[in-house]
Design a protein around this motif. Structure first.
Motif, PDB file in Angstrom:
ATOM      1  N   ILE A 266       0.843  -1.197   0.000  1.00 49.24           N
ATOM      2  CA  ILE A 266       0.000   0.000   0.000  1.00 49.24           C
ATOM      3  C   ILE A 266       0.876   1.244   0.000  1.00 49.24           C
ATOM      4  O   ILE A 266       0.613   2.221  -0.708  1.00 49.24           O
ATOM      5  CB  ILE A 266      -0.948  -0.016   1.212  1.00 49.24           C
ATOM      6  CG1 ILE A 266      -2.018  -1.102   1.043  1.00 49.24           C
ATOM      7  CG2 ILE A 266      -1.611   1.355   1.404  1.00 49.24           C
ATOM      8  CD1 ILE A 266      -2.901  -1.283   2.255  1.00 49.24           C
ATOM      9  N   GLY A 267       1.946   1.226   0.802  1.00 45.05           N
ATOM     10  CA  GLY A 267       2.871   2.351   0.824  1.00 45.05           C
ATOM     11  C   GLY A 267       3.522   2.584  -0.519  1.00 45.05           C
ATOM     12  O   GLY A 267       3.695   3.730  -0.954  1.00 45.05           O
ATOM     13  N   TRP A 268       3.880   1.487  -1.219  1.00 40.34           N
ATOM     14  CA  TRP A 268       4.470   1.626  -2.551  1.00 40.34           C
ATOM     15  C   TRP A 268       3.481   2.270  -3.526  1.00 40.34           C
ATOM     16  O   TRP A 268       3.848   3.112  -4.338  1.00 40.34           O
ATOM     17  CB  TRP A 268       4.874   0.255  -3.082  1.00 40.34           C
ATOM     18  CG  TRP A 268       6.067  -0.333  -2.384  1.00 40.34           C
ATOM     19  CD1 TRP A 268       6.987   0.332  -1.631  1.00 40.34           C
ATOM     20  CD2 TRP A 268       6.456  -1.706  -2.371  1.00 40.34           C
ATOM     21  NE1 TRP A 268       7.930  -0.540  -1.158  1.00 40.34           N
ATOM     22  CE2 TRP A 268       7.632  -1.804  -1.592  1.00 40.34           C
ATOM     23  CE3 TRP A 268       5.936  -2.871  -2.928  1.00 40.34           C
ATOM     24  CZ2 TRP A 268       8.289  -3.004  -1.374  1.00 40.34           C
ATOM     25  CZ3 TRP A 268       6.587  -4.070  -2.719  1.00 40.34           C
ATOM     26  CH2 TRP A 268       7.756  -4.137  -1.937  1.00 40.34           C
ATOM     27  N   ARG A 269       2.223   1.849  -3.440  1.00 41.41           N
ATOM     28  CA  ARG A 269       1.223   2.370  -4.377  1.00 41.41           C
ATOM     29  C   ARG A 269       0.939   3.855  -4.131  1.00 41.41           C
ATOM     30  O   ARG A 269       0.482   4.552  -5.040  1.00 41.41           O
ATOM     31  CB  ARG A 269      -0.068   1.553  -4.270  1.00 41.41           C
ATOM     32  CG  ARG A 269       0.066   0.138  -4.823  1.00 41.41           C
ATOM     33  CD  ARG A 269      -1.273  -0.578  -4.862  1.00 41.41           C
ATOM     34  NE  ARG A 269      -1.162  -1.844  -5.567  1.00 41.41           N
ATOM     35  CZ  ARG A 269      -0.965  -3.020  -4.994  1.00 41.41           C
ATOM     36  NH1 ARG A 269      -0.872  -3.073  -3.667  1.00 41.41           N
ATOM     37  NH2 ARG A 269      -0.860  -4.121  -5.702  1.00 41.41           N
ATOM     38  N   LEU A 270       1.179   4.292  -2.907  1.00 44.31           N
ATOM     39  CA  LEU A 270       0.962   5.706  -2.593  1.00 44.31           C
ATOM     40  C   LEU A 270       2.222   6.544  -2.769  1.00 44.31           C
ATOM     41  O   LEU A 270       2.192   7.758  -2.581  1.00 44.31           O
ATOM     42  CB  LEU A 270       0.458   5.844  -1.152  1.00 44.31           C
ATOM     43  CG  LEU A 270      -0.873   5.164  -0.834  1.00 44.31           C
ATOM     44  CD1 LEU A 270      -1.202   5.322   0.634  1.00 44.31           C
ATOM     45  CD2 LEU A 270      -1.996   5.722  -1.696  1.00 44.31           C
ATOM     46  N   GLU A 271       3.317   5.894  -3.103  1.00 46.29           N
ATOM     47  CA  GLU A 271       4.603   6.581  -3.217  1.00 46.29           C
ATOM     48  C   GLU A 271       4.543   7.690  -4.254  1.00 46.29           C
ATOM     49  O   GLU A 271       4.025   7.514  -5.357  1.00 46.29           O
ATOM     50  CB  GLU A 271       5.682   5.563  -3.601  1.00 46.29           C
ATOM     51  CG  GLU A 271       7.108   6.068  -3.476  1.00 46.29           C
ATOM     52  CD  GLU A 271       8.108   4.951  -3.736  1.00 46.29           C
ATOM     53  OE1 GLU A 271       9.114   5.205  -4.402  1.00 46.29           O
ATOM     54  OE2 GLU A 271       7.851   3.819  -3.288  1.00 46.29           O
ATOM     55  N   SER A 272       5.058   8.840  -3.912  1.00 48.30           N
ATOM     56  CA  SER A 272       5.165  10.003  -4.804  1.00 48.30           C
ATOM     57  C   SER A 272       3.819  10.561  -5.233  1.00 48.30           C
ATOM     58  O   SER A 272       3.729  11.291  -6.215  1.00 48.30           O
ATOM     59  CB  SER A 272       5.987   9.652  -6.053  1.00 48.30           C
ATOM     60  OG  SER A 272       7.262   9.195  -5.705  1.00 48.30           O
ATOM     61  N   THR A 273       2.753  10.223  -4.538  1.00 52.19           N
ATOM     62  CA  THR A 273       1.438  10.752  -4.894  1.00 52.19           C
ATOM     63  C   THR A 273       1.057  11.954  -4.054  1.00 52.19           C
ATOM     64  O   THR A 273       0.087  12.637  -4.361  1.00 52.19           O
ATOM     65  CB  THR A 273       0.352   9.673  -4.712  1.00 52.19           C
ATOM     66  OG1 THR A 273       0.244   9.354  -3.327  1.00 52.19           O
ATOM     67  CG2 THR A 273       0.670   8.422  -5.511  1.00 52.19           C
ATOM     68  N   GLY A 274       1.769  12.195  -2.972  1.00 56.21           N
ATOM     69  CA  GLY A 274       1.391  13.256  -2.062  1.00 56.21           C
ATOM     70  C   GLY A 274       0.334  12.837  -1.079  1.00 56.21           C
ATOM     71  O   GLY A 274      -0.106  13.642  -0.264  1.00 56.21           O
ATOM     72  N   VAL A 275      -0.099  11.566  -1.136  1.00 55.13           N
ATOM     73  CA  VAL A 275      -1.099  11.054  -0.204  1.00 55.13           C
ATOM     74  C   VAL A 275      -0.398  10.583   1.058  1.00 55.13           C
ATOM     75  O   VAL A 275       0.511   9.750   1.007  1.00 55.13           O
ATOM     76  CB  VAL A 275      -1.897   9.897  -0.832  1.00 55.13           C
ATOM     77  CG1 VAL A 275      -2.889   9.321   0.174  1.00 55.13           C
ATOM     78  CG2 VAL A 275      -2.633  10.386  -2.074  1.00 55.13           C
ATOM     79  N   ASP A 276      -0.813  11.101   2.201  1.00 52.94           N
ATOM     80  CA  ASP A 276      -0.227  10.690   3.472  1.00 52.94           C
ATOM     81  C   ASP A 276      -0.726   9.297   3.849  1.00 52.94           C
ATOM     82  O   ASP A 276      -1.900   8.964   3.642  1.00 52.94           O
ATOM     83  CB  ASP A 276      -0.592  11.669   4.584  1.00 52.94           C
ATOM     84  CG  ASP A 276       0.109  13.007   4.422  1.00 52.94           C
ATOM     85  OD1 ASP A 276       1.226  13.017   3.869  1.00 52.94           O
ATOM     86  OD2 ASP A 276      -0.459  14.030   4.831  1.00 52.94           O
ATOM     87  N   LEU A 277       0.154   8.511   4.421  1.00 55.99           N
ATOM     88  CA  LEU A 277      -0.213   7.190   4.926  1.00 55.99           C
ATOM     89  C   LEU A 277      -0.224   7.259   6.449  1.00 55.99           C
ATOM     90  O   LEU A 277       0.804   7.499   7.078  1.00 55.99           O
ATOM     91  CB  LEU A 277       0.777   6.127   4.446  1.00 55.99           C
ATOM     92  CG  LEU A 277       0.482   4.693   4.894  1.00 55.99           C
ATOM     93  CD1 LEU A 277      -0.848   4.213   4.346  1.00 55.99           C
ATOM     94  CD2 LEU A 277       1.612   3.754   4.462  1.00 55.99           C
ATOM     95  N   MET A 278      -1.401   7.067   7.050  1.00 62.79           N
ATOM     96  CA  MET A 278      -1.550   7.116   8.503  1.00 62.79           C
ATOM     97  C   MET A 278      -1.838   5.717   9.018  1.00 62.79           C
ATOM     98  O   MET A 278      -2.668   5.003   8.451  1.00 62.79           O
ATOM     99  CB  MET A 278      -2.692   8.058   8.905  1.00 62.79           C
ATOM    100  CG  MET A 278      -2.539   9.466   8.384  1.00 62.79           C
ATOM    101  SD  MET A 278      -3.820  10.600   9.044  1.00 62.79           S
ATOM    102  CE  MET A 278      -5.302   9.879   8.346  1.00 62.79           C
ATOM    103  N   VAL A 279      -1.147   5.328  10.062  1.00 61.50           N
ATOM    104  CA  VAL A 279      -1.367   4.026  10.684  1.00 61.50           C
ATOM    105  C   VAL A 279      -1.990   4.267  12.049  1.00 61.50           C
ATOM    106  O   VAL A 279      -1.377   4.876  12.928  1.00 61.50           O
ATOM    107  CB  VAL A 279      -0.059   3.230  10.821  1.00 61.50           C
ATOM    108  CG1 VAL A 279      -0.329   1.874  11.474  1.00 61.50           C
ATOM    109  CG2 VAL A 279       0.587   3.040   9.458  1.00 61.50           C
ATOM    110  N   ALA A 280      -3.224   3.822  12.222  1.00 53.86           N
ATOM    111  CA  ALA A 280      -3.938   4.026  13.478  1.00 53.86           C
ATOM    112  C   ALA A 280      -3.722   2.824  14.380  1.00 53.86           C
ATOM    113  O   ALA A 280      -4.140   1.718  14.046  1.00 53.86           O
ATOM    114  CB  ALA A 280      -5.426   4.220  13.210  1.00 53.86           C
ATOM    115  N   PRO A 281      -3.048   2.984  15.525  1.00 52.72           N
ATOM    116  CA  PRO A 281      -2.829   1.857  16.430  1.00 52.72           C
ATOM    117  C   PRO A 281      -4.123   1.461  17.121  1.00 52.72           C
ATOM    118  O   PRO A 281      -5.125   2.184  17.085  1.00 52.72           O
ATOM    119  CB  PRO A 281      -1.814   2.406  17.442  1.00 52.72           C
ATOM    120  CG  PRO A 281      -2.071   3.881  17.450  1.00 52.72           C
ATOM    121  CD  PRO A 281      -2.474   4.240  16.044  1.00 52.72           C
ATOM    122  N   ALA A 282      -4.083   0.322  17.767  1.00 52.19           N
ATOM    123  CA  ALA A 282      -5.276  -0.179  18.444  1.00 52.19           C
ATOM    124  C   ALA A 282      -5.595   0.628  19.699  1.00 52.19           C
ATOM    125  O   ALA A 282      -6.716   0.609  20.175  1.00 52.19           O
ATOM    126  CB  ALA A 282      -5.098  -1.653  18.811  1.00 52.19           C
TER     127      ALA A 282
END
Length: 511
Positions: A266-282
C-alpha cells in the motif's frame, strides 16, 4: 478486484468516482511519480500564517526599538568588537529575517501540525528559543549590548503574539471546517470493526477536518458489510482509488487484516502521490506526550509511557492548587458573601450544604457547596431517579429537578454554588482540576474502568465539565475523565481553567 458503484463527489472540482461496473486496476507502475494531491487549501492557509507572522514580528521588533531607543528619527548605531558600526534598524531587519526563517526551518507551518494538538505551539516556541539562544551567544562574542533589549522584550512578546495568532487562526480554521470547507479527504483501510472504530473517532473530532470518502475492506468480506461508510474496493485497490478520488490521506485501521507485506505494498502504491499514509494503532485516548517511537531493526516500535499519578508533577500540582485556592478565596470572598446572603434570604435552612463524596483512592470526605435545593432534598433523590428510570446509572442527575430553589437555579447556572469547594482544595481533599467527586452510591455502580477515576484527586472543574457538563452521557463523562486521569499535565490544567471561564460565562450545560 471489485466493481464499484458510487455517487457524485461532494466537493466541486473533485475527480468523479468510478462508474458502475468498471473494474479497478492499478494502472501506474509502483513508485512512478504522478501529480501530488495535497489539499489545495493548505498553501493558502500557510500564506495567511506567513503574513500574520510577518506583521506581528515586524510590530514586535519595531516596538522593541522604540521602547529601548525612543521615537528618534536619526539613525542609531550599535558599537561592537567589529571595526564597523551596525545601524540598530539593520539589526532589527536581520533579526526579522532570521526569525521568519527559523519558523520555516522548524516546520511551524507544516500541514501535519496546524489545526490541532500542541505541536504547532511547541514548534513556534522552540524555534524562537533557538534563535534567541544563538543571538545571546553571538552577542556575548561580539559584545553586542543591545541584544539584551531584544531578548528581554522582543522574545517574550513575539512568542506570545505568535502563539496567540496561531490560536486565533486555529479557531477560524475550525469554524471553516464546521461549514464543510478546508477538509482533509481520508480513505479508511482495514477490517470492518477497525474501520468502524476509526470512523467513530474521526467523526467525534470534527474540528480535525477529516472527511471520510469511503473504505477499502479485505477481499473475503462480502459486499454489504456492516460499516458506516461506503465500500469502495479491497486492499489491492487502495492506490488507484486514492488517485481517482484525490484523497489526501489513507488511514490504515487496525492490523488483524493488514500483514506487514500488505502495508508495504500500500505504501508503494501511494509513493510520490502526495497522499499521506496514517497508521492508526489499536490504542486510543492516549495523549501524544506519552507516545514515543523507536525503530528497532527496521521495525517501528511505539512506546506508551505508563500514566503518572505521583512524583514531581503531583507535588507541583498540589502546591499550585493550594496557592490558587487561597487566591480564589480572597478574590471571590465578596461574591461568596453575596451568595450566602441570597441563599439565606430566599429559602429557609442553612447557607452551606455538606455532603459526603468519594475522593482519591476511594477515601470519603465532606464536600461544601452553597445550598441550592430545599431542605430534605437528599431524601427525595432515590424516588426521582426511579421515576425517570436512571436509578441504575452511576451519574445521579434529575431532569427538571423540582428540588432546586429559584435562587439555587441562578447560582447553579453560573456555578456560584461551588465556590466553597476552594476550602476543600485548601484542606487537600480536592484539586482545582480533576474528575467530579461522586457520592458513595454512585461509586458503588462503577465498573473497573470507571474506578480509575479515583486514581487522581477530584476537582472543582474538569475535562467533562468544559465539554458539556450535564448534557453529556455517563459513557462520555467516563471517557473524558479517564483521559484526564491517565494523561493529565499542568499545561492541560491551565487550558481547562481557561475553558471553564468561558463555559461558566456562557452557562453551557448547567443544571
Amino acid at each position: 478486484m471489485v466493481a464499484v458503484t458510487t455517487e457524485r463527489p461532494r466537493l466541486t472540482g473533485e475527480t468523479p468516482r468510478p462508474r458502475a461496473g468498471r473494474r479497478l486496476r492499478d494502472e501506474q507502475p509502483i513508485g512512478l511519480p504522478i501529480r501530488r494531491t495535497n489539499p489545495t487549501w493548505e498553501k493558502a492557509f500557510q500564506r495567511r500564517l506567513i503574513a500574520s507572522d510577518a506583521i506581528l514580528l515586524a510590530l514586535t521588533l519595531a516596538g522593541t526599538q522604540v521602547i529601548w531607543l525612543g521615537a528618534e528619527t536619526s539613525p542609531t548605531y550599535i558599537a561592537t568588537t567589529m571595526p564597523v558600526s551596525v545601524p540598530y534598524s539593520l539589526a532589527s531587519v536581520v533579526l526579522f529575517v532570521l526569525w521568519m526563517a527559523f519558523l520555516k526551518l522548524f516546520g511551524t507551518r507544516s500541514p501535519r501540525v496546524i489545526g490541532s494538538g500542541f505541536a504547532e505551539y511547541s514548534r513556534v516556541a522552540g524555534a524562537s528559543f533557538r534563535l534567541f539562544g544563538l543571538l545571546a551567544i553571538v552577542a556575548l562574542l561580539l559584545q553586542f549590548n543591545p541584544a539584551r533589549g531584544y531578548i528581554v522584550t522582543a522574545f517574550p512578546a513575539g512568542v506570545a503574539l505568535l502563539i496567540g495568532s496561531r490560536w486565533a487562526w486555529r479557531q477560524w480554521l475550525r469554524r471553516q471546517r464546521r461549514s464543510g470547507r478546508y477538509l482533509i479527504r481520508v480513505l479508511l483501510v482495514g477490517a470492518p470493526s477497525s474501520v468502524e472504530h476509526l470512523y467513530e473517532e474521526f467523526t467525534r473530532r470534527k474540528y480535525l477536518g477529516f472527511e471520510i470518502v469511503g473504505a477499502c475492506l479485505p477481499k473475503r468480506i462480502k459486499d454489504g458489510a456492516d460499516v458506516p461508510v461506503e465500500r469502495l474496493g479491497s486492499f489491492e485497490d487502495v492506490g488507484v482509488i486514492a488517485r481517482r478520488l484525490r484523497v489526501h490521506a489513507v488511514a490504515l485501521a487496525g492490523s488483524e487484516e493488514l500483514p506487514p507485506e500488505a502495508v508495504r505494498r500500500i505504501g508503494w502504491r501511494l509513493e510520490s502521490t502526495g497522499v499521506d499514509l496514517m497508521v492508526a494503532p489499536a490504542i486510543t485516548e492516549v495523549a501524544g506526550t506519552r507516545i514515543h517511537t523507536r525503530p528497532v531493526g527496521g521495525l517501528p516500535l511505539m512506546y506508551v509511557d505508563s500514566p503518572s499519578y505521583d512524583g514531581g508533577k503531583k507535588i507541583a500540582k498540589s502546591v499550585l492548587d493550594f496557592g490558587l485556592a487561597w487566591l480564589a478565596i480572597v478574590v471571590t470572598s465578596p461574591l461568596m458573601i453575596a451568595t450566602a446572603i441570597g441563599v439565606k434570604l430566599t429559602s429557609p435552612g442553612p447557607v452551606l450544604f455538606r455532603q459526603q463524596r468519594i475522593g482519591l483512592n476511594g477515601k470519603a470526605f465532606d464536600v461544601y457547596k452553597f445550598r441550592s435545593m430545599r431542605i430534605g432534598a437528599d431524601a427525595e433523590l432515590a424516588e426521582l431517579l426511579r421515576e425517570q428510570g436512571t436509578d441504575d446509572k452511576p451519574l445521579f442527575k434529575v431532569e427538571n429537578d423540582p428540588r432546586i430553589t429559584r435562587f439555587g437555579a441562578f447560582i447553579r447556572k453560573y456555578s456560584l454554588d461551588e465556590l466553597p469547594q476552594f476550602f476543600n482544595v485548601v484542606r487537600g481533599d480536592m484539586s482545582i482540576v480533576g474528575p467530579r467527586p461522586q457520592r458513595a452510591e454512585e461509586v458503588a455502580l462503577y465498573d473497573n474502568a470507571a474506578g480509575r477515576r479515583l486514581l487522581v484527586k477530584p476537582g472543582i472543574t474538569g475535562l467533562w465539565q468544559v465539554s458539556g457538563r450535564s448534557d453529556l452521557s455517563w459513557e462520555d463523562t467516563i471517557r473524558l475523565d479517564l483521559y484526564y486521569a491517565e494523561n493529565w499535565s499542568l499545561f492541560d490544567d491551565f487550558v481547562i481553567l481557561l475553558w471553564t471561564v468561558k463555559t461558566v460565562l456562557q452557562s453551557q450545560g448547567a443544571r
